[in-house]
Design a protein around this motif. Sequence first.
Motif, mmCIF file in Angstrom:
data_model
loop_
_atom_site.group_PDB
_atom_site.id
_atom_site.type_symbol
_atom_site.label_atom_id
_atom_site.label_comp_id
_atom_site.label_asym_id
_atom_site.label_seq_id
_atom_site.Cartn_x
_atom_site.Cartn_y
_atom_site.Cartn_z
ATOM 1 N N ASP A 139 0.837 -1.199 0.000
ATOM 2 C CA ASP A 139 0.000 0.000 0.000
ATOM 3 C C ASP A 139 0.874 1.253 0.000
ATOM 4 O O ASP A 139 0.627 2.209 -0.735
ATOM 5 N N GLU B 43 -2.760 -9.370 -5.969
ATOM 6 C CA GLU B 43 -3.159 -8.538 -4.845
ATOM 7 C C GLU B 43 -4.452 -9.082 -4.213
ATOM 8 O O GLU B 43 -5.425 -9.326 -4.920
ATOM 9 N N PRO B 44 -4.467 -9.245 -2.882
ATOM 10 C CA PRO B 44 -5.677 -9.786 -2.235
ATOM 11 C C PRO B 44 -6.820 -8.779 -2.225
ATOM 12 O O PRO B 44 -6.605 -7.560 -2.297
ATOM 13 N N VAL B 45 -8.011 -9.299 -2.110
ATOM 14 C CA VAL B 45 -9.201 -8.454 -2.101
ATOM 15 C C VAL B 45 -9.124 -7.426 -0.982
ATOM 16 O O VAL B 45 -9.507 -6.261 -1.168
ATOM 17 N N ASP B 46 -8.615 -7.809 0.183
ATOM 18 C CA ASP B 46 -8.539 -6.880 1.311
ATOM 19 C C ASP B 46 -7.686 -5.655 0.969
ATOM 20 O O ASP B 46 -8.017 -4.531 1.358
ATOM 21 N N GLN B 47 -6.598 -5.862 0.250
ATOM 22 C CA GLN B 47 -5.741 -4.735 -0.134
ATOM 23 C C GLN B 47 -6.466 -3.828 -1.121
ATOM 24 O O GLN B 47 -6.411 -2.595 -1.007
ATOM 25 N N LYS C 147 -9.631 -3.437 -1.394
ATOM 26 C CA LYS C 147 -10.668 -2.732 -0.624
ATOM 27 C C LYS C 147 -10.069 -1.545 0.134
ATOM 28 O O LYS C 147 -10.643 -0.454 0.172
ATOM 29 N N ARG C 148 -8.895 -1.737 0.730
ATOM 30 C CA ARG C 148 -8.234 -0.643 1.463
ATOM 31 C C ARG C 148 -7.909 0.524 0.532
ATOM 32 O O ARG C 148 -8.114 1.695 0.883
ATOM 33 N N ARG D 164 -9.343 1.267 -2.225
ATOM 34 C CA ARG D 164 -10.609 1.888 -2.604
ATOM 35 C C ARG D 164 -11.075 2.853 -1.519
ATOM 36 O O ARG D 164 -11.530 3.976 -1.809
ATOM 37 N N GLU D 165 -10.950 2.427 -0.289
ATOM 38 C CA GLU D 165 -11.376 3.262 0.830
ATOM 39 C C GLU D 165 -10.508 4.510 0.966
ATOM 40 O O GLU D 165 -10.949 5.514 1.533
ATOM 41 N N TYR E 189 -13.698 -9.146 -6.453
ATOM 42 C CA TYR E 189 -13.031 -7.844 -6.595
ATOM 43 C C TYR E 189 -13.972 -6.751 -7.110
ATOM 44 O O TYR E 189 -13.724 -5.565 -6.914
ATOM 45 N N TYR F 220 -14.951 -3.254 -5.609
ATOM 46 C CA TYR F 220 -13.908 -2.320 -5.193
ATOM 47 C C TYR F 220 -13.095 -1.742 -6.354
ATOM 48 O O TYR F 220 -12.197 -0.924 -6.111
#
Length: 200
Positions: free
Chosen positions: A59, A80-84, A86-87, A89-90, A113, A116
């Motif tokens: 990140d 890249e994982p979905v959580d990354q 999402k971060r 995007r946020e 995905y 996001y």
Amino acid sequence: MKLKVCGMREADNIRDLLELEPDYMGMIFYEKSPRCVLEMPKADLSGVEKVGVFVNASDEEMIEKAQTYGLDLLQLHGEEPVDQVKRLRERGFKLIKVFSVADELPIALMQAYSPYVDYFLFDTKTPAYGGSGQKFDWGILKDYDLEKPFFLSGGIELDDLDAIRQLGVKQLYAIDVNSRFELAPAVKDIKKIKALKDKL
């Protein structure tokens, strides 16, 4: 159909490209790529959507490059994982998620995905991450039934536009060209890109 020219790095070449007014310009920040950007190009990068291309970057690295280069979108070309995603995007970033394709689209994975990202990008699956100049079977795109618009990449040449149009896939938003329009890695053939832009 929009045009993205990827793998830009040299200031003079960038200036020449921008006179053609492509919709997107990609700069690669993956150190194993022969087109990796090592320093800020001394060129006015206004007037085009700037896309930073990353492969499994942190990140922090992506945010730093986005701020330094004034990137408009981040293109995630690795695993890249979905959580990354999402971060990012946020944090307010516009995102392109790349899927390397062999003989079928990973629809189930893409759905995870989809909330996001702004776009998907389909490239040819190879041992490296893009820039191979190889095509996959574009016919499988006719099975694409998600609403998310996508970029098509992978070995696109000047003579491919008719075949791409004939796919008739409404979500096909843009084509992404790179190695088939180069004189050398990161140096684009401006005359050839002009001919492509004219056909578009």
